[in-house]
Scaffold this motif. Sequence first.
Motif, PDB file in Angstrom:
ATOM      1  N   ASP A  68       0.878  -1.169   0.000  1.00  0.00           N
ATOM      2  CA  ASP A  68       0.000   0.000   0.000  1.00  0.00           C
ATOM      3  C   ASP A  68       0.912   1.214   0.000  1.00  0.00           C
ATOM      4  O   ASP A  68       1.782   1.337   0.857  1.00  0.00           O
ATOM      5  N   ILE A  69       0.705   2.122  -0.977  1.00  0.00           N
ATOM      6  CA  ILE A  69       1.580   3.279  -1.093  1.00  0.00           C
ATOM      7  C   ILE A  69       0.763   4.558  -1.176  1.00  0.00           C
ATOM      8  O   ILE A  69      -0.260   4.613  -1.853  1.00  0.00           O
ATOM      9  N   ALA A  70       1.206   5.577  -0.443  1.00  0.00           N
ATOM     10  CA  ALA A  70       0.637   6.920  -0.513  1.00  0.00           C
ATOM     11  C   ALA A  70       1.766   7.834  -0.981  1.00  0.00           C
ATOM     12  O   ALA A  70       2.655   8.171  -0.211  1.00  0.00           O
ATOM     13  N   PRO A  71       1.747   8.217  -2.249  1.00  0.00           N
ATOM     14  CA  PRO A  71       2.836   9.043  -2.776  1.00  0.00           C
ATOM     15  C   PRO A  71       2.630  10.534  -2.489  1.00  0.00           C
ATOM     16  O   PRO A  71       2.353  11.333  -3.379  1.00  0.00           O
ATOM     17  N   GLY A  72       2.718  10.899  -1.228  1.00  0.00           N
ATOM     18  CA  GLY A  72       2.631  12.311  -0.864  1.00  0.00           C
ATOM     19  C   GLY A  72       1.219  12.840  -0.781  1.00  0.00           C
ATOM     20  O   GLY A  72       0.968  13.979  -1.150  1.00  0.00           O
ATOM     21  N   ASP A 104      18.301  -1.439   6.820  1.00  0.00           N
ATOM     22  CA  ASP A 104      17.144  -2.231   7.255  1.00  0.00           C
ATOM     23  C   ASP A 104      15.967  -1.346   7.633  1.00  0.00           C
ATOM     24  O   ASP A 104      14.835  -1.802   7.669  1.00  0.00           O
ATOM     25  N   THR A 105      16.240  -0.087   7.933  1.00  0.00           N
ATOM     26  CA  THR A 105      15.196   0.804   8.437  1.00  0.00           C
ATOM     27  C   THR A 105      14.933   2.019   7.547  1.00  0.00           C
ATOM     28  O   THR A 105      14.069   2.830   7.870  1.00  0.00           O
ATOM     29  N   GLU A 106      15.654   2.173   6.449  1.00  0.00           N
ATOM     30  CA  GLU A 106      15.477   3.367   5.632  1.00  0.00           C
ATOM     31  C   GLU A 106      15.574   3.038   4.142  1.00  0.00           C
ATOM     32  O   GLU A 106      16.437   2.270   3.718  1.00  0.00           O
ATOM     33  N   ILE A 107      14.655   3.651   3.369  1.00  0.00           N
ATOM     34  CA  ILE A 107      14.640   3.506   1.918  1.00  0.00           C
ATOM     35  C   ILE A 107      14.521   4.892   1.295  1.00  0.00           C
ATOM     36  O   ILE A 107      14.146   5.852   1.967  1.00  0.00           O
ATOM     37  N   LYS A 108      14.834   4.992  -0.006  1.00  0.00           N
ATOM     38  CA  LYS A 108      14.747   6.279  -0.703  1.00  0.00           C
ATOM     39  C   LYS A 108      14.046   6.072  -2.034  1.00  0.00           C
ATOM     40  O   LYS A 108      14.429   5.193  -2.820  1.00  0.00           O
ATOM     41  N   GLU A 109      13.013   6.883  -2.286  1.00  0.00           N
ATOM     42  CA  GLU A 109      12.296   6.845  -3.552  1.00  0.00           C
ATOM     43  C   GLU A 109      13.229   7.443  -4.605  1.00  0.00           C
ATOM     44  O   GLU A 109      13.826   8.488  -4.398  1.00  0.00           O
ATOM     45  N   LYS A 110      13.399   6.747  -5.728  1.00  0.00           N
ATOM     46  CA  LYS A 110      14.431   7.129  -6.691  1.00  0.00           C
ATOM     47  C   LYS A 110      14.110   8.371  -7.516  1.00  0.00           C
ATOM     48  O   LYS A 110      14.991   9.169  -7.791  1.00  0.00           O
ATOM     49  N   GLN A 111      12.863   8.567  -7.915  1.00  0.00           N
ATOM     50  CA  GLN A 111      12.541   9.690  -8.801  1.00  0.00           C
ATOM     51  C   GLN A 111      12.623  11.036  -8.080  1.00  0.00           C
ATOM     52  O   GLN A 111      13.172  11.995  -8.606  1.00  0.00           O
ATOM     53  N   TYR A 112      12.086  11.114  -6.876  1.00  0.00           N
ATOM     54  CA  TYR A 112      12.028  12.386  -6.155  1.00  0.00           C
ATOM     55  C   TYR A 112      13.049  12.484  -5.025  1.00  0.00           C
ATOM     56  O   TYR A 112      13.227  13.545  -4.451  1.00  0.00           O
ATOM     57  N   GLY A 113      13.676  11.363  -4.674  1.00  0.00           N
ATOM     58  CA  GLY A 113      14.679  11.377  -3.619  1.00  0.00           C
ATOM     59  C   GLY A 113      14.113  11.429  -2.206  1.00  0.00           C
ATOM     60  O   GLY A 113      14.829  11.721  -1.261  1.00  0.00           O
ATOM     61  N   THR A 114      12.840  11.142  -2.051  1.00  0.00           N
ATOM     62  CA  THR A 114      12.181  11.168  -0.735  1.00  0.00           C
ATOM     63  C   THR A 114      12.652   9.982   0.092  1.00  0.00           C
ATOM     64  O   THR A 114      12.616   8.851  -0.364  1.00  0.00           O
ATOM     65  N   ARG A 115      13.087  10.266   1.315  1.00  0.00           N
ATOM     66  CA  ARG A 115      13.544   9.220   2.219  1.00  0.00           C
ATOM     67  C   ARG A 115      12.405   8.795   3.129  1.00  0.00           C
ATOM     68  O   ARG A 115      11.681   9.636   3.650  1.00  0.00           O
TER      69      ARG A 115
END
Length: 120
Positions: A68-72, A104-115
């Motif tokens: 389930d994703i909420a993109p902003g 293990d606890t952090e990811i980054k969205e590639k297009q916008y760079g959102t952590r």
Amino acid sequence: MKSKIISLKQITSSIFIIAFLLVLNACKKDQLTIDQEKRFSEVDFKFDPSFPFNGGWGLTLKPDGVADIAPGGDIYYRGTYKISGKNITVSTDQTKFRFEILSDTEIKEKQYGTRLRLEP
């Protein structure tokens, strides 16, 4: 002449061992294991009361491959995810989202760079 043949065999063996180790190193396991539901939310998100429908980025990964994703915003999209090495791809009916696994606890969205960080 005999010493040259032995040297050539040793060099060939060394090259084979190095190539084998490089192949094994390239075949890394997935950097993130989803054995229970995990919820990630945008790092340092600040709520703006003048825009109440913006909840920041959110991503929930479930063990059965459902995401389930909420993109902003405040609307969540249901989709599926795949983890390959240090990458997560979330596919919905609308679009695909790609994330890089930082830890293990952090990811980054590639297009916008959102952590996004794993919620406790």
